[in-house]
Design an enzyme around this catalytic site. Structure first.
Site, short mmCIF file in Angstrom:
data_model
loop_
_atom_site.label_atom_id
_atom_site.label_comp_id
_atom_site.label_asym_id
_atom_site.label_seq_id
_atom_site.Cartn_x
_atom_site.Cartn_y
_atom_site.Cartn_z
N LYS A 59 0.82 -1.22 0.00
CA LYS A 59 0.00 0.00 0.00
C LYS A 59 0.85 1.27 0.00
CE LYS A 59 -2.61 0.31 3.57
NZ LYS A 59 -1.83 1.17 4.49
N THR B 200 3.91 1.58 -0.98
CA THR B 200 4.62 1.63 -2.26
C THR B 200 3.72 2.22 -3.34
OG1 THR B 200 5.93 -0.31 -1.64
CG2 THR B 200 5.82 0.23 -3.98
N ARG C 158 2.45 8.67 7.02
CA ARG C 158 2.75 8.58 8.44
C ARG C 158 4.24 8.29 8.64
NH1 ARG C 158 -0.77 3.85 10.44
NH2 ARG C 158 -0.20 3.10 8.36
N LYS D 37 7.95 -6.01 10.17
CA LYS D 37 7.85 -5.46 8.83
C LYS D 37 9.18 -5.02 8.22
CE LYS D 37 4.85 -2.16 9.13
NZ LYS D 37 3.84 -1.17 8.71
N ALA E 257 -3.40 1.95 12.96
CA ALA E 257 -4.81 1.92 12.59
C ALA E 257 -5.58 0.80 13.28
CB ALA E 257 -4.95 1.76 11.08
N PHE F 232 -3.52 -0.11 7.27
CA PHE F 232 -4.16 -1.40 7.07
C PHE F 232 -5.28 -1.30 6.03
CE2 PHE F 232 -2.56 -1.85 11.58
CZ PHE F 232 -1.44 -2.58 11.21
N PHE G 8 2.82 -8.70 -9.00
CA PHE G 8 4.01 -9.47 -8.62
C PHE G 8 4.42 -10.34 -9.80
CE2 PHE G 8 2.81 -8.09 -4.52
CZ PHE G 8 3.81 -8.40 -3.60
N TRP H 218 6.63 -0.57 -8.05
CA TRP H 218 7.76 -1.12 -7.30
C TRP H 218 8.97 -1.28 -8.22
CZ3 TRP H 218 11.02 -5.35 -7.27
CH2 TRP H 218 11.69 -5.60 -6.07
#
Length: 561
Positions: free
Chosen positions: A77, A79, A100, A111, A279, A307, A387, A415
């Site tokens: 998200k 990215t 954020r 992460k 969140a 999220f 992907f 990406w």
């Protein structure tokens, strides 16, 4: 996120990137050196005088990026958020991204880095992921200073008659540490304070983080801090920061942290990164000041919420917009074939194999999030984050689903390709903005607390109803007697499922959500409803991401994603 072997790691890309001096980024956004406070060569804060001057400027268009329920497969998200801002810039638009700040707990926990990925990142990546400009440390200090003031007040005679058993203000630290969830303090005799139970939350769950993110200026910050409920008296009456008269000291500690941080993307798009509430246990959005300032500086502002749409986006739309007085002009929902197959019942290790049946089963999760955003009356665009393991058949199924739902979609490759991989997404978003919706809140603030919670459970989660513990029932009755019933609701819920059970992937139906406790956050201006087993102090995994991190002798970071 097209992951192929020719693309270096995120940190390698970030460390070899050519950054422009932050003064040049500021100039590109219409700011002079007089408008910013430099934090080295590549970071700056925007001055309050500048923010005040910009108040009369016209607002740009606001684009909110959210996603399906996150899975271990990853959705990308942040990215996509960064890549979309770069794509808008590459399309000739005046764009800016507002994000954020990462918390050290998740960065060193599960992460890794949290500044986008591949060729859609914000820089300087190492600084942002670690201490940045010190905002989160300032919040930690202010929070713990308040905790010290509370215990000192009790030790010095307890003029406010605070019941030590009913103090709801916890200490915090910016790290996952399960051992600190419940502690005992004040041991060792009269000279060391009054013994009582206490505990730690993670800093991003602190109400001061929420207060900072929802404050419009220093005056508003001080007022919100004054309203924070910290405890109850022996008679059951609430005690606030104003009762201790320390709101001025807390504001002093936070005065610089309140200023938005200016950095840049890999493609030198201006980025405001400010505030970092989770969140799943807080409201999950960057600061109001950063968003409003970006809207004055750019024609298109891309922001994200934490999220999935059931958490961050719902809170952005029901809580944050009431403060910003600006709703998104369009919403992007990020989805991946991989994550949808997990929602369809597949394990992470099975995702490399084509499985059209699992994908079809998992599409129910995406469908629910689309319905949620449409419930608010906003236009939706689906970003299919690609992907390299996605088969043509799987992509075709996802695209056919979007067509059947009459929702615009775009196959996105930011990406691997940066802004150029999101040109089509940018075009679809602009087209959606040109056909505006009719925004409306899901609930009126004057509804009873239970009714607001049930509205979220039914309309956003797809559940049947909320079930309230005896404690929550008593709290609701008490809070409504205090006149707190007209506040919005901030649901604290697992991010992994639409329900309060993290193992329920896809689109569960007929479930009930258990509300175990209601926590007043009068400074932030909402009530937190704690559901299920959600924790306000996370723990570290068996193998934290920190084990992969190091620093070279010349000060170069290693292992930050």
């Amino acid at each position: 996120m097209t992951t192929n072997k020719t693309v270096p790691s995120d940190i390698d890309i970030a460390q070899t990137a050519s950054m422009a001096p932050i003064s040049e980024i500021a100039a590109g956004a219409g700011l002079t050196n007089e408008d910013i406070e430099m934090y080295g060569q590549f970071k700056a804060k925007i001055k309050f005088e500048t923010i005040n001057r910009l108040k009369t400027a016209k607002d740009g268009k606001l684009i909110l990026v959210t996603s399906i329920n996150p899975t271990p497969a990853g959705e990308g998200k942040s990215t996509v958020t960064v890549g979309l801002a770069d794509a808008l810039k590459a399309s000739g638009k005046n764009s800016m991204v507002a994000l954020r700040e990462p918390s050290l707990g998740p960065v060193m926990g599960v992460k890794g880095g949290a500044t986008g990925g591949g060729y859609a990142q914000v820089l300087p990546m190492e600084d942002i992921n670690l201490h940045f400009t010190g905002d989160i440390h300032a919040i930690t200090t202010a929070n713990n200073a308040l905790a010290a003031f509370i215990d000192n007040h009790i030790h010095q005679g307890n003029e406010q008659q605070i019941d030590p058993r009913r103090i709801i203000w916890k200490r915090v630290m910016d790290m996952n540490d399960r051992a600190l969830r419940q502690i005992v303090i004040g041991l060792g005799g009269p000279a060391r304070g009054v013994p009582r139970e206490d505990g730690f939350d993670i800093t991003v769950a602190s109400e001061i983080m929420a207060v900072l993110c929802l404050s419009s200026d220093l005056h508003d910050l001080k007022n919100r801090l004054s309203n924070i409920v910290i405890a109850y008296t022996y008679q059951g009456e609430p005690v606030t920061v104003a009762d201790l008269d320390v709101q001025g000291a807390l504001s002093l500690l936070l005065k610089d942290a309140l200023k938005p941080n200016l950095v840049q993307t890999l493609e030198q798009t201006p980025a405001l990164i400010h505030g970092g509430p989770f969140a799943n246990i807080a409201h999950g959005c960057n600061s109001v000041l950063a968003t409003k300032t970006a809207l004055k500086l750019a024609d298109y502002v891309v922001t994200e919420s934490g999220f999935g749409a059931d958490l961050g986006a719902e809170k952005f739309l029901n809580i944050k917009t009431r403060t910003t007085e600006k709703h998104p002009d369009a919403v992007v929902i990020v989805a991946t074939v991989r994550a949808l197959k997990m929602h369809g019942g597949k394990s992470k290790k099975e995702l490399v194999n084509e499985d059209t049946q699992a994908l079809k089963a998992g599409l129910t999760n995406l469908k629910k999030h689309i319905e949620t955003i449409q419930e608010f009356g906003l236009p939706v665009v689906v970003a299919i984050n690609k992907f390299h393991t996605d088969s043509d058949a799987e992509i075709n199924i996802l695209e056919s689903f979007c067509k059947s739902e009459q929702v615009p979609f775009s196959l996105t490759e930011v990406w691997e390709k940066g802004g150029n991989g999101g040109i089509d997404l940018a075009a679809k978003v602009i087209e959606a903005i040109e056909n505006p919706g009719h925004f409306s809140y899901l609930y009126n603030l004057d509804l009873p607390i239970k009714e607001k919670i049930n509205t979220i459970v039914r309309k956003v989660y797809g559940g049947s109803e909320a079930v309230f513990s005896k404690k929550a029932e008593a709290q609701i009755q008490q809070f409504e007697s205090y006149g707190w019933g007209a506040l919005p609701i901030c649901m604290a819920k697992t991010q992994y499922s639409l329900s309060d059970d993290p193992s329920q992937y896809g689109r569960p139906e007929g479930f009930k959500v258990t509300i175990r406790e209601i926590v007043p956050k009068l400074g932030a201006g909402f009530l937190v409803a704690l559901t299920g087993d959600v924790m306000t102090m996370p723990g570290l995994p068996k193998k934290p991401a920190a084990q992969n991190m190091d620093v070279t002798d010349d000060g170069k970071g290693i292992g930050l994603f």
